[in-house]
Write a protein that holds these residues in place. Sequence first.
Motif, PDB file in Angstrom:
ATOM      1  N   GLU A  34      20.454  35.545 -42.432  1.00  0.00           N
ATOM      2  CA  GLU A  34      21.390  35.193 -41.436  1.00  0.00           C
ATOM      3  C   GLU A  34      21.504  36.306 -40.305  1.00  0.00           C
ATOM      4  O   GLU A  34      21.841  36.270 -39.296  1.00  0.00           O
ATOM      5  CB  GLU A  34      22.841  34.807 -41.954  1.00  0.00           C
ATOM      6  CG  GLU A  34      22.873  33.577 -42.627  1.00  0.00           C
ATOM      7  CD  GLU A  34      24.065  33.582 -43.492  1.00  0.00           C
ATOM      8  OE1 GLU A  34      25.102  34.108 -43.529  1.00  0.00           O
ATOM      9  OE2 GLU A  34      24.043  32.518 -44.135  1.00  0.00           O
ATOM     10  N   LYS A  35      21.166  37.427 -41.047  1.00  0.00           N
ATOM     11  CA  LYS A  35      21.148  38.628 -39.915  1.00  0.00           C
ATOM     12  C   LYS A  35      19.937  39.118 -39.440  1.00  0.00           C
ATOM     13  O   LYS A  35      19.841  40.101 -38.949  1.00  0.00           O
ATOM     14  CB  LYS A  35      21.824  40.038 -40.901  1.00  0.00           C
ATOM     15  CG  LYS A  35      22.996  39.703 -41.604  1.00  0.00           C
ATOM     16  CD  LYS A  35      23.455  40.868 -42.428  1.00  0.00           C
ATOM     17  CE  LYS A  35      24.469  40.483 -43.229  1.00  0.00           C
ATOM     18  NZ  LYS A  35      24.594  41.313 -44.603  1.00  0.00           N
ATOM     19  N   ILE A  36      18.741  38.321 -39.497  1.00  0.00           N
ATOM     20  CA  ILE A  36      17.456  38.741 -38.973  1.00  0.00           C
ATOM     21  C   ILE A  36      16.931  37.499 -38.023  1.00  0.00           C
ATOM     22  O   ILE A  36      17.238  36.521 -38.134  1.00  0.00           O
ATOM     23  CB  ILE A  36      16.564  38.880 -40.256  1.00  0.00           C
ATOM     24  CG1 ILE A  36      15.621  39.875 -40.034  1.00  0.00           C
ATOM     25  CG2 ILE A  36      16.071  37.619 -40.714  1.00  0.00           C
ATOM     26  CD1 ILE A  36      15.029  40.285 -41.153  1.00  0.00           C
ATOM     27  N   SER A  37      15.995  37.801 -37.391  1.00  0.00           N
ATOM     28  CA  SER A  37      15.141  36.846 -36.656  1.00  0.00           C
ATOM     29  C   SER A  37      14.409  36.440 -37.446  1.00  0.00           C
ATOM     30  O   SER A  37      13.647  36.697 -37.663  1.00  0.00           O
ATOM     31  CB  SER A  37      14.584  37.693 -35.188  1.00  0.00           C
ATOM     32  OG  SER A  37      13.771  36.908 -34.590  1.00  0.00           O
ATOM     33  N   LEU A  38      14.482  34.824 -37.079  1.00  0.00           N
ATOM     34  CA  LEU A  38      13.554  34.190 -37.854  1.00  0.00           C
ATOM     35  C   LEU A  38      12.652  33.448 -36.772  1.00  0.00           C
ATOM     36  O   LEU A  38      11.821  32.590 -37.395  1.00  0.00           O
ATOM     37  CB  LEU A  38      14.316  32.878 -38.747  1.00  0.00           C
ATOM     38  CG  LEU A  38      14.778  33.599 -39.999  1.00  0.00           C
ATOM     39  CD1 LEU A  38      15.501  32.353 -40.746  1.00  0.00           C
ATOM     40  CD2 LEU A  38      13.942  34.330 -40.975  1.00  0.00           C
TER      41      LEU A  38
END
Length: 219
Positions: free
Chosen positions: A104-108
């Motif tokens: 949720e805290k990272i660019s996917l």
Amino acid sequence: MKRVVVERKILERNESSAQKIRTILKNQSVFALNFMSSPGAGKTTIIEETIRMLKDNYGISFIDGDLETDRDAERIKALGIDTVQINTSGACHLDADMVLRAMEKISLDCDLLIIENVGNLVCPATFDVGADKNVVILSVPEGDDKVKKYPVMFNVADTILINKTDLLGFMDFDMSKVKKEAKQINPKAEVIELSAKTMSGFDKWISLIERWISEANQY
Ligand code: MG
Ligand code: ZN
């Protein structure tokens, strides 16, 4: 008896979170690798060199599982990679819930998600973190008896990287024995010899990742 039931519940919960991860990754067309090894086998260094060789052609994000520090995450962040650190506060493996929260805290918005598990050859093997492929690293100084000693770990490997091959001349490490035992325990796993110091073997390793990513994108 009670302990067995609790363990089964933990693993069932983990499996349902791992399934959620697979769905998210598939929807975003992200291919994920889970790196596992004992401490000091060279996970972070191999990941660093792998990222250096791939980052011009692929978007990459990184999740680092570590007991206490963010030293490894900082090394990868320095390469300009979107990085999130999971401090397990003593837990000796990543589980799927931890990875889900980190996602949720990272660019996917990337092609490749690299997960560095906690350095440990035992329980990370039983906690599926939803990655497409498991990469298990064994380094030459650890000795040639590890495959037989940690069969569960080598059994979940999709590929086994034998790192620090630049030290082969200084150690009693029987490569053919390791390969034979790996084949007995896990005939499907490809074994690649490499050295993150001399970079020998990296071409083969990088081609394998590129093949995996392009195969994943065909579906
Ligand atoms: Mg590390
Ligand atoms: Zn553990």
